[in-house]
Design a protein around this motif. Sequence first.
Motif, PDB file in Angstrom:
ATOM      1  N   VAL A 178      26.086  95.307 -38.482  1.00  0.00           N
ATOM      2  CA  VAL A 178      25.727  94.172 -39.338  1.00  0.00           C
ATOM      3  C   VAL A 178      25.350  94.714 -40.717  1.00  0.00           C
ATOM      4  O   VAL A 178      24.534  95.635 -40.825  1.00  0.00           O
ATOM      5  CB  VAL A 178      24.536  93.373 -38.762  1.00  0.00           C
ATOM      6  CG1 VAL A 178      24.198  92.194 -39.683  1.00  0.00           C
ATOM      7  CG2 VAL A 178      24.831  92.893 -37.354  1.00  0.00           C
ATOM      8  N   PHE A 179      25.951  94.133 -41.742  1.00  0.00           N
ATOM      9  CA  PHE A 179      25.616  94.444 -43.132  1.00  0.00           C
ATOM     10  C   PHE A 179      25.089  93.168 -43.786  1.00  0.00           C
ATOM     11  O   PHE A 179      25.742  92.110 -43.703  1.00  0.00           O
ATOM     12  CB  PHE A 179      26.853  94.910 -43.910  1.00  0.00           C
ATOM     13  CG  PHE A 179      27.421  96.215 -43.427  1.00  0.00           C
ATOM     14  CD1 PHE A 179      27.250  97.379 -44.155  1.00  0.00           C
ATOM     15  CD2 PHE A 179      28.145  96.279 -42.238  1.00  0.00           C
ATOM     16  CE1 PHE A 179      27.777  98.588 -43.706  1.00  0.00           C
ATOM     17  CE2 PHE A 179      28.669  97.483 -41.778  1.00  0.00           C
ATOM     18  CZ  PHE A 179      28.486  98.629 -42.517  1.00  0.00           C
ATOM     19  N   ASP A 210      16.609  92.511 -54.928  1.00  0.00           N
ATOM     20  CA  ASP A 210      17.546  92.569 -56.052  1.00  0.00           C
ATOM     21  C   ASP A 210      18.978  92.377 -55.578  1.00  0.00           C
ATOM     22  O   ASP A 210      19.330  92.789 -54.468  1.00  0.00           O
ATOM     23  CB  ASP A 210      17.436  93.919 -56.755  1.00  0.00           C
ATOM     24  CG  ASP A 210      16.062  94.146 -57.353  1.00  0.00           C
ATOM     25  OD1 ASP A 210      15.454  93.157 -57.815  1.00  0.00           O
ATOM     26  OD2 ASP A 210      15.599  95.305 -57.357  1.00  0.00           O
ATOM     27  N   PRO A 211      19.836  91.770 -56.411  1.00  0.00           N
ATOM     28  CA  PRO A 211      21.242  91.659 -56.052  1.00  0.00           C
ATOM     29  C   PRO A 211      21.820  93.030 -55.702  1.00  0.00           C
ATOM     30  O   PRO A 211      21.636  93.997 -56.438  1.00  0.00           O
ATOM     31  CB  PRO A 211      21.892  91.086 -57.319  1.00  0.00           C
ATOM     32  CG  PRO A 211      20.796  90.305 -57.974  1.00  0.00           C
ATOM     33  CD  PRO A 211      19.540  91.106 -57.705  1.00  0.00           C
ATOM     34  N   LEU A 212      22.456  93.121 -54.548  1.00  0.00           N
ATOM     35  CA  LEU A 212      23.086  94.306 -53.971  1.00  0.00           C
ATOM     36  C   LEU A 212      22.129  95.147 -53.120  1.00  0.00           C
ATOM     37  O   LEU A 212      22.573  96.110 -52.496  1.00  0.00           O
ATOM     38  CB  LEU A 212      23.775  95.192 -55.024  1.00  0.00           C
ATOM     39  CG  LEU A 212      25.057  94.599 -55.618  1.00  0.00           C
ATOM     40  CD1 LEU A 212      25.611  95.516 -56.704  1.00  0.00           C
ATOM     41  CD2 LEU A 212      26.106  94.364 -54.545  1.00  0.00           C
ATOM     42  N   ASP A 213      20.828  94.832 -53.056  1.00  0.00           N
ATOM     43  CA  ASP A 213      20.007  95.434 -52.002  1.00  0.00           C
ATOM     44  C   ASP A 213      20.703  95.151 -50.673  1.00  0.00           C
ATOM     45  O   ASP A 213      21.131  94.023 -50.410  1.00  0.00           O
ATOM     46  CB  ASP A 213      18.609  94.809 -51.971  1.00  0.00           C
ATOM     47  CG  ASP A 213      17.643  95.419 -52.969  1.00  0.00           C
ATOM     48  OD1 ASP A 213      18.005  96.391 -53.644  1.00  0.00           O
ATOM     49  OD2 ASP A 213      16.510  94.891 -53.072  1.00  0.00           O
ATOM     50  N   THR A 214      20.804  96.153 -49.803  1.00  0.00           N
ATOM     51  CA  THR A 214      21.630  96.021 -48.597  1.00  0.00           C
ATOM     52  C   THR A 214      20.936  96.621 -47.380  1.00  0.00           C
ATOM     53  O   THR A 214      20.359  97.709 -47.448  1.00  0.00           O
ATOM     54  CB  THR A 214      22.990  96.719 -48.810  1.00  0.00           C
ATOM     55  OG1 THR A 214      23.669  96.098 -49.905  1.00  0.00           O
ATOM     56  CG2 THR A 214      23.858  96.636 -47.558  1.00  0.00           C
ATOM     57  N   ALA A 215      21.018  95.889 -46.283  1.00  0.00           N
ATOM     58  CA  ALA A 215      20.558  96.391 -44.985  1.00  0.00           C
ATOM     59  C   ALA A 215      21.773  96.622 -44.099  1.00  0.00           C
ATOM     60  O   ALA A 215      22.693  95.798 -44.071  1.00  0.00           O
ATOM     61  CB  ALA A 215      19.618  95.387 -44.324  1.00  0.00           C
ATOM     62  N   VAL A 216      21.759  97.728 -43.362  1.00  0.00           N
ATOM     63  CA  VAL A 216      22.814  98.025 -42.387  1.00  0.00           C
ATOM     64  C   VAL A 216      22.138  98.220 -41.036  1.00  0.00           C
ATOM     65  O   VAL A 216      21.161  98.963 -40.938  1.00  0.00           O
ATOM     66  CB  VAL A 216      23.603  99.291 -42.773  1.00  0.00           C
ATOM     67  CG1 VAL A 216      24.771  99.500 -41.804  1.00  0.00           C
ATOM     68  CG2 VAL A 216      24.109  99.202 -44.207  1.00  0.00           C
ATOM     69  N   VAL A 217      22.662  97.545 -40.006  1.00  0.00           N
ATOM     70  CA  VAL A 217      22.015  97.520 -38.701  1.00  0.00           C
ATOM     71  C   VAL A 217      23.018  97.875 -37.618  1.00  0.00           C
ATOM     72  O   VAL A 217      24.147  97.353 -37.611  1.00  0.00           O
ATOM     73  CB  VAL A 217      21.424  96.114 -38.418  1.00  0.00           C
ATOM     74  CG1 VAL A 217      20.908  96.008 -36.997  1.00  0.00           C
ATOM     75  CG2 VAL A 217      20.318  95.789 -39.417  1.00  0.00           C
ATOM     76  N   ASN A 218      22.618  98.762 -36.712  1.00  0.00           N
ATOM     77  CA  ASN A 218      23.379  99.016 -35.489  1.00  0.00           C
ATOM     78  C   ASN A 218      22.939  97.965 -34.475  1.00  0.00           C
ATOM     79  O   ASN A 218      21.864  98.072 -33.891  1.00  0.00           O
ATOM     80  CB  ASN A 218      23.104 100.431 -34.985  1.00  0.00           C
ATOM     81  CG  ASN A 218      23.901 100.761 -33.722  1.00  0.00           C
ATOM     82  OD1 ASN A 218      24.293  99.878 -32.964  1.00  0.00           O
ATOM     83  ND2 ASN A 218      24.130 102.044 -33.479  1.00  0.00           N
ATOM     84  N   LEU A 243      25.185  87.738 -48.360  1.00  0.00           N
ATOM     85  CA  LEU A 243      26.453  87.919 -47.677  1.00  0.00           C
ATOM     86  C   LEU A 243      26.169  88.717 -46.413  1.00  0.00           C
ATOM     87  O   LEU A 243      25.559  89.788 -46.478  1.00  0.00           O
ATOM     88  CB  LEU A 243      27.442  88.687 -48.553  1.00  0.00           C
ATOM     89  CG  LEU A 243      28.772  89.054 -47.879  1.00  0.00           C
ATOM     90  CD1 LEU A 243      29.635  87.813 -47.698  1.00  0.00           C
ATOM     91  CD2 LEU A 243      29.518  90.115 -48.693  1.00  0.00           C
ATOM     92  N   VAL A 244      26.582  88.182 -45.268  1.00  0.00           N
ATOM     93  CA  VAL A 244      26.446  88.897 -44.007  1.00  0.00           C
ATOM     94  C   VAL A 244      27.844  89.270 -43.515  1.00  0.00           C
ATOM     95  O   VAL A 244      28.735  88.417 -43.436  1.00  0.00           O
ATOM     96  CB  VAL A 244      25.718  88.053 -42.950  1.00  0.00           C
ATOM     97  CG1 VAL A 244      25.703  88.773 -41.596  1.00  0.00           C
ATOM     98  CG2 VAL A 244      24.283  87.767 -43.396  1.00  0.00           C
ATOM     99  N   VAL A 245      28.022  90.541 -43.201  1.00  0.00           N
ATOM    100  CA  VAL A 245      29.298  91.056 -42.686  1.00  0.00           C
ATOM    101  C   VAL A 245      29.024  91.686 -41.327  1.00  0.00           C
ATOM    102  O   VAL A 245      28.134  92.532 -41.202  1.00  0.00           O
ATOM    103  CB  VAL A 245      29.900  92.106 -43.640  1.00  0.00           C
ATOM    104  CG1 VAL A 245      31.204  92.667 -43.058  1.00  0.00           C
ATOM    105  CG2 VAL A 245      30.136  91.517 -45.026  1.00  0.00           C
TER     106      VAL A 245
END
Length: 250
Positions: A178-179, A210-218, A243-245
């Motif tokens: 999950v991004f 902030d715009p483009l702060d991002t979390a990546v989850v396993n 945006l969720v990917v």
Amino acid sequence: MSEHTSPAPLADTIIQTMEGPLEQEGFAFLQAKAMRTVLESYGLLGWDAFAASWNDLGVDRYMADGGRYRRRRYATFSLTEGGITRKPHQPHYQSRDYNTLNGGIERWFKPVLPTIGDHPALMAILHLAFRVATDMTPAERRPNAWHTEIHQFRIEARPDTDGCPTPEGLHRDGVDWVFVVMVRRENVARGETSIHDLSHRQVGSFTLTDPLDTAVVNDNRVYHGVTPVQPVDPDRPAYRDVLVVTLRHE
């Protein structure tokens, strides 16, 4: 189809630095400046126009809590070594094992607009997602194609109603990766992300600001949730755009 490219050396170093905590803890937080460097290496252009498309989303009418605070658009892609291909529009489905609030039914959302579905900003994010999923998945378990879903979310907050980014509460999505990319926060407080291990012990927290702060989850290793957002100024519009990917084995 959008073909994969290799990132520049600095971007490659940032990706590798992010993959360390992702391997060790099951999640990673990438601040906006570093994320922009990576995405520009993958061809990021036109971010402002991309972000403006969140002003044209449809109301999510499947909210079992009766709320009308969530707007969204949805699309699916196939990510392979050969590149990125958009799939025909289809419903979003989660079992009730993963989404006790809204799961168990096919949910048809408005499609992501064609100009956004092939936008350089989205393509850059998907190239990064493919790179990370490939790096973090042992070769013997890598699929030929990643089934990839993208969700444009706007959570609206009102003086009499909090906006709930994760109304189902602490959860897993039933995917592999999950991004979550911050697009815009407008006049909102709170919205803190918390990460919990499979025993429900909290192992991390942060706020995408902030715009483009991002979390990546396993998604196989941790749960995630986000606290409700509230207006700072009750007389002005208040919302949280992300945006969720998600990627899973096909």
